[in-house]
Design a protein around this motif. Structure first.
Motif, PDB file in Angstrom:
ATOM      1  N   ALA A   1      27.248  58.595  28.406  1.00  0.00           N
ATOM      2  CA  ALA A   1      26.000  56.956  28.829  1.00  0.00           C
ATOM      3  C   ALA A   1      27.353  56.192  29.767  1.00  0.00           C
ATOM      4  O   ALA A   1      27.773  55.606  30.544  1.00  0.00           O
ATOM      5  CB  ALA A   1      26.050  56.679  27.847  1.00  0.00           C
ATOM      6  N   ALA A   2      28.615  56.717  29.419  1.00  0.00           N
ATOM      7  CA  ALA A   2      29.942  56.622  30.089  1.00  0.00           C
ATOM      8  C   ALA A   2      30.127  57.352  31.579  1.00  0.00           C
ATOM      9  O   ALA A   2      30.020  55.999  32.536  1.00  0.00           O
ATOM     10  CB  ALA A   2      30.885  56.501  29.343  1.00  0.00           C
ATOM     11  N   LEU A   3      29.575  57.703  31.630  1.00  0.00           N
ATOM     12  CA  LEU A   3      29.699  58.370  33.397  1.00  0.00           C
ATOM     13  C   LEU A   3      28.460  58.245  34.271  1.00  0.00           C
ATOM     14  O   LEU A   3      28.420  57.959  35.301  1.00  0.00           O
ATOM     15  CB  LEU A   3      30.096  60.357  33.522  1.00  0.00           C
ATOM     16  CG  LEU A   3      31.111  61.096  32.969  1.00  0.00           C
ATOM     17  CD1 LEU A   3      30.274  62.514  32.279  1.00  0.00           C
ATOM     18  CD2 LEU A   3      31.863  61.000  33.413  1.00  0.00           C
ATOM     19  N   ALA A   4      27.571  57.357  33.146  1.00  0.00           N
ATOM     20  CA  ALA A   4      26.467  57.003  33.837  1.00  0.00           C
ATOM     21  C   ALA A   4      26.657  54.949  34.606  1.00  0.00           C
ATOM     22  O   ALA A   4      26.730  55.710  35.376  1.00  0.00           O
ATOM     23  CB  ALA A   4      25.097  56.861  32.843  1.00  0.00           C
ATOM     24  N   ALA A   5      27.739  55.498  33.870  1.00  0.00           N
ATOM     25  CA  ALA A   5      27.996  53.261  34.379  1.00  0.00           C
ATOM     26  C   ALA A   5      28.965  53.197  35.117  1.00  0.00           C
ATOM     27  O   ALA A   5      28.584  53.158  36.054  1.00  0.00           O
ATOM     28  CB  ALA A   5      28.799  53.288  33.169  1.00  0.00           C
ATOM     29  N   HIS A   6      29.922  54.546  35.489  1.00  0.00           N
ATOM     30  CA  HIS A   6      30.828  54.850  36.308  1.00  0.00           C
ATOM     31  C   HIS A   6      30.218  55.122  37.622  1.00  0.00           C
ATOM     32  O   HIS A   6      30.705  54.769  38.709  1.00  0.00           O
ATOM     33  CB  HIS A   6      31.534  56.122  35.974  1.00  0.00           C
ATOM     34  CG  HIS A   6      32.950  55.816  37.266  1.00  0.00           C
ATOM     35  ND1 HIS A   6      33.187  57.478  37.902  1.00  0.00           N
ATOM     36  CD2 HIS A   6      33.567  55.421  37.481  1.00  0.00           C
ATOM     37  CE1 HIS A   6      33.327  57.157  38.636  1.00  0.00           C
ATOM     38  NE2 HIS A   6      34.354  56.363  38.834  1.00  0.00           N
ATOM     39  N   SER A   7      29.441  56.189  37.726  1.00  0.00           N
ATOM     40  CA  SER A   7      27.867  56.599  38.656  1.00  0.00           C
ATOM     41  C   SER A   7      27.263  55.536  39.125  1.00  0.00           C
ATOM     42  O   SER A   7      27.375  55.046  40.172  1.00  0.00           O
ATOM     43  CB  SER A   7      26.860  57.547  38.241  1.00  0.00           C
ATOM     44  OG  SER A   7      27.777  58.929  37.694  1.00  0.00           O
ATOM     45  N   ALA A   8      26.803  54.573  37.991  1.00  0.00           N
ATOM     46  CA  ALA A   8      26.034  53.222  38.023  1.00  0.00           C
ATOM     47  C   ALA A   8      27.385  51.675  39.125  1.00  0.00           C
ATOM     48  O   ALA A   8      26.823  51.235  40.187  1.00  0.00           O
ATOM     49  CB  ALA A   8      25.637  52.277  37.154  1.00  0.00           C
ATOM     50  N   ALA A   9      28.545  51.901  38.779  1.00  0.00           N
ATOM     51  CA  ALA A   9      30.240  51.662  39.331  1.00  0.00           C
ATOM     52  C   ALA A   9      30.172  51.703  40.594  1.00  0.00           C
ATOM     53  O   ALA A   9      30.278  50.307  41.543  1.00  0.00           O
ATOM     54  CB  ALA A   9      30.886  51.146  38.889  1.00  0.00           C
ATOM     55  N   SER A  10      29.793  52.458  40.983  1.00  0.00           N
ATOM     56  CA  SER A  10      30.451  52.653  42.451  1.00  0.00           C
ATOM     57  C   SER A  10      29.213  53.805  43.324  1.00  0.00           C
ATOM     58  O   SER A  10      28.761  53.891  44.516  1.00  0.00           O
ATOM     59  CB  SER A  10      30.867  54.434  42.574  1.00  0.00           C
ATOM     60  OG  SER A  10      30.492  55.680  41.328  1.00  0.00           O
ATOM     61  N   ARG A  11      27.939  53.275  42.805  1.00  0.00           N
ATOM     62  CA  ARG A  11      26.588  54.066  43.077  1.00  0.00           C
ATOM     63  C   ARG A  11      26.376  54.718  43.690  1.00  0.00           C
ATOM     64  O   ARG A  11      25.643  55.099  45.162  1.00  0.00           O
ATOM     65  CB  ARG A  11      26.473  52.984  44.636  1.00  0.00           C
ATOM     66  CG  ARG A  11      26.846  50.931  44.071  1.00  0.00           C
ATOM     67  CD  ARG A  11      25.218  50.780  42.966  1.00  0.00           C
ATOM     68  NE  ARG A  11      25.531  49.209  42.922  1.00  0.00           N
ATOM     69  CZ  ARG A  11      25.830  48.232  41.933  1.00  0.00           C
ATOM     70  NH1 ARG A  11      26.578  49.360  41.243  1.00  0.00           N
ATOM     71  NH2 ARG A  11      25.330  47.179  41.484  1.00  0.00           N
ATOM     72  N   ARG A  12      26.992  55.996  43.171  1.00  0.00           N
ATOM     73  CA  ARG A  12      26.652  57.496  43.134  1.00  0.00           C
ATOM     74  C   ARG A  12      24.718  57.255  43.384  1.00  0.00           C
ATOM     75  O   ARG A  12      24.262  56.906  42.735  1.00  0.00           O
ATOM     76  CB  ARG A  12      27.032  58.465  42.486  1.00  0.00           C
ATOM     77  CG  ARG A  12      28.546  58.323  42.587  1.00  0.00           C
ATOM     78  CD  ARG A  12      29.237  59.306  41.438  1.00  0.00           C
ATOM     79  NE  ARG A  12      30.142  59.976  41.975  1.00  0.00           N
ATOM     80  CZ  ARG A  12      31.473  60.464  41.682  1.00  0.00           C
ATOM     81  NH1 ARG A  12      30.932  61.141  40.830  1.00  0.00           N
ATOM     82  NH2 ARG A  12      32.622  60.351  41.390  1.00  0.00           N
ATOM     83  N   PRO A  13      24.814  58.055  44.643  1.00  0.00           N
ATOM     84  CA  PRO A  13      23.494  58.797  44.267  1.00  0.00           C
ATOM     85  C   PRO A  13      22.525  58.871  42.643  1.00  0.00           C
ATOM     86  O   PRO A  13      22.964  59.838  42.433  1.00  0.00           O
ATOM     87  CB  PRO A  13      22.213  59.997  44.805  1.00  0.00           C
ATOM     88  CG  PRO A  13      23.847  59.786  46.018  1.00  0.00           C
ATOM     89  CD  PRO A  13      25.164  58.766  45.356  1.00  0.00           C
ATOM     90  N   GLY A  14      21.237  58.525  42.260  1.00  0.00           N
ATOM     91  CA  GLY A  14      21.139  58.678  41.029  1.00  0.00           C
ATOM     92  C   GLY A  14      21.351  57.780  40.336  1.00  0.00           C
ATOM     93  O   GLY A  14      20.958  58.220  38.666  1.00  0.00           O
ATOM     94  N   TRP A  15      22.388  56.844  40.092  1.00  0.00           N
ATOM     95  CA  TRP A  15      22.690  55.659  39.216  1.00  0.00           C
ATOM     96  C   TRP A  15      21.840  55.270  38.525  1.00  0.00           C
ATOM     97  O   TRP A  15      22.133  54.901  37.632  1.00  0.00           O
ATOM     98  CB  TRP A  15      23.766  54.960  39.730  1.00  0.00           C
ATOM     99  CG  TRP A  15      23.398  54.073  40.380  1.00  0.00           C
ATOM    100  CD1 TRP A  15      23.174  53.953  41.697  1.00  0.00           C
ATOM    101  CD2 TRP A  15      22.766  52.868  40.443  1.00  0.00           C
ATOM    102  NE1 TRP A  15      22.451  52.755  42.255  1.00  0.00           N
ATOM    103  CE2 TRP A  15      22.192  51.735  41.293  1.00  0.00           C
ATOM    104  CE3 TRP A  15      22.428  52.475  38.934  1.00  0.00           C
ATOM    105  CZ2 TRP A  15      21.957  50.597  40.823  1.00  0.00           C
ATOM    106  CZ3 TRP A  15      22.112  50.774  38.899  1.00  0.00           C
ATOM    107  CH2 TRP A  15      21.527  50.590  39.599  1.00  0.00           C
TER     108      TRP A  15
END
Length: 551
Positions: free
Chosen positions: A458-472
């Motif tokens: 969940a924390a890694l997903a949150a980081h992906s969301a913050a950087s708007r990585r594809p599939g966040w």
């Protein structure tokens, strides 16, 4: 004298104007009208209105608590003459000859002497009489039966919520709506109580409405005086309602319920008994002597579930028993009730809770959205587990700077085989701030791109969301679902919140609203009302931004 039935007709009127009009109609010819109701309900005020509406002379008298044994006092005050109180028929004729076509007004019948009570029915055969009788009272049953046998009884109705709200607002202009609503709830439609509470709130804006001293001495004295006229069973039942702070069953309250209902102090709906005015019940509890109050708390504790029993035991001063019952209550599978029980246990005086219990309480509080309670519980704790939970609590309370500073002090090299390691790395990443990318790389190096631990994922997903990585978006939604299946309510709700927050930031209000609605629904089962409120507020805000109406 009009007689409809052998028993007096009792009418409950919804408005004071209706009472005045009804009394005026009944007094169109000689007879007696008696207004009844609890202390503070407004009997004396209505007597004044009835007297003001009468077309003719008015003679006013009444009983006095300090002189209740003085023969004929109420009548003497009204006719302003010495009366032959040694002879009832002669006394009645003396009063009748002076009243004639006037209206005789007698207040506070509950304090009148036997002579007055015996004379009034005789006078009412030829004159118009209106009187007020407080319930409860200590008048002999036989006297009351003779007094009311041919009288019209009007029960003074409580204020409606709208009337109580208007009264409170008039007494305390500018008072917040929430404070007025609390006053109306505690007042129970009693004008004296509503006025006293509103006046106190106006003078002491920082004091809570539930403060035990939120009333004038006059109000407390009037209510306490009425409570003193109850039987022991009645006083105990009313005091029990005050200590409980909620409706209760007949079986819990004992034999005094019928007396309280007759006095207008409680409402009975089947087996459920509710105090008409919660504040009156609180005064009844406050009148108990210390030993009596402790005994009643202990008695109630033996009849209630673990959580309520713990509160009553704590109020009785039995901290050890209160702590033990609270821990038993913490076995409830409902997360909200479990958190409440654990937080209560750690706050029982005497420091009975060990560090493990405090950590458990803090984690339970965070799971249902109570970060400030968690911070209070974790205060002065310095273990690594406590520091991890403190970072979480700061994050959820919106204290981003405090969370980042504390997270930076956490070790990044805890052995991954240690059960605490995933929790440490999770909060390090969530609160990394400007170092988020570097910490994310460290976490991926330790756990891989698809960690088994749902919190780390969940924390890694949150980081992906913050950087708007594809599939966040999918990553956060999957993290929330996985954490929910794994029983990690905190990670599940935090991931759901980040999903809603980031969707709103991107202007995707339709999906943000849908995600918020689904997350709020998921909070319902655990009664996680703080989280639920947060998600519902986000949903409403999305609809407002879209120009829609919330339904």
């Amino acid at each position: 004298m009009p007689q409809a039935d052998a028993t007096p007709a009792t009418t409950t009127l919804e408005a004071a104007e209706g009472t005045v009009q009804a009394a005026a109609a009944m007094l169109a010819q000689p007879g007696m009208v008696i207004l009844t109701g609890p202390a503070g309900r407004g009997r004396s005020r209505l007597l004044g209105r009835i007297a003001a509406a009468f077309r003719g002379p008015v003679l006013t008298g009444g009983g006095l608590a300090m002189l209740r044994t003085t023969p004929g006092l109420a009548l003497t005050r009204a006719v302003n003459a010495k009366l032959p109180t040694h002879d009832i028929p002669l006394c009645a004729e003396a009063v009748r000859s002076r009243v004639r076509g006037a209206l005789l007004v007698i207040d506070d019948l509950q304090w009148c002497d036997p002579v007055t009570l015996a004379v009034l029915p005789l006078v009412a055969q030829h004159c118009r009489v209106v009187a007020a009788l407080r319930t409860p009272h200590r008048l002999p049953e036989a006297s009351v039966e003779r007094l009311t046998e041919h009288a019209h009884l009007l029960t003074v109705a409580p204020l409606t919520d709208a009337e109580a709200t208007a009264l409170a607002a008039a007494c305390a202009p500018g008072l917040a709506d929430a404070a007025i609503a609390a006053i109306v709830r505690r007042g129970g439609g009693n004008p004296l109580v509503v006025t006293a509470l509103a006046t106190f709130a106006q003078r002491h804006p920082d004091a809570p409405i539930t403060d035990p001293d939120t009333a004038t001495p006059t109000a407390v004295h009037a209510i306490a005086e009425a409570i003193a006229d109850l039987s022991r069973a009645g006083r105990t039942a009313l005091a029990a309602l005050g200590l409980l702070g909620r409706p209760a069953s007949r079986g819990l309250l004992g034999d005094g319920v019928d007396e309280l209902a007759a006095a207008g102090l409680v409402d009975v709906d089947g087996a459920t008994v509710t105090a008409t005015s919660p504040y009156t019940a609180e005064i009844a509890a406050g009148l108990l002597e210390r030993d009596g109050r402790i005994g009643l708390h202990r008695h109630l504790a033996g009849l209630l579930d673990d959580m309520e029993a713990a509160r009553h035991l704590a109020a009785a001063g039995d901290d050890t028993a209160a702590f033990e019952r609270a821990l038993r209550a913490a076995g409830d599978p409902n997360r909200a009730r479990r958190a409440e029980a654990l937080l209560f246990a750690v706050n029982v005086p005497g420091g009975l809770a060990d560090d493990d219990t405090r950590l458990e309480a803090a984690a339970a509080a965070l799971a249902v959205g109570r970060p400030r309670s968690a911070l209070k519980t974790l205060a002065d704790m310095t273990s690594l587990a406590a520091r991890v939970l403190t970072v979480d609590a700061h994050l959820h309370a919106g204290h981003r700077d405090e969370a980042t500073a504390l997270a930076a002090s956490l070790p990044g090299d805890v052995d991954v085989s240690d059960p605490l390691a995933p929790m440490v790395d999770r909060v390090r990443l969530l609160a990394a701030g400007e170092r988020a990318d570097a910490v994310a790389d460290e976490v991926r190096a330790r756990y891989g791109d698809s960690p088994e631990h749902c919190g780390v994922a969940a924390a890694l997903a949150a980081h992906s969301a913050a950087s708007r990585r594809p599939g966040w978006t999918q990553a956060l939604a999957s993290a929330a679902a996985a954490a929910g299946r794994d029983g990690d309510a905190l990670s599940a709700r935090w991931s759901a919140w980040l999903l809603v927050e980031n969707l709103m930031a991107d202007g995707d209000l339709t999906n943000a609203s849908a995600a918020a609605r689904a997350a709020a629904r998921a909070c319902t089962a655990d009664h996680a009302y703080s989280w639920q409120t947060r998600f519902l507020a986000a949903q409403v805000w999305c609809q407002v931004l879209r120009g829609g109406a919330h339904r």
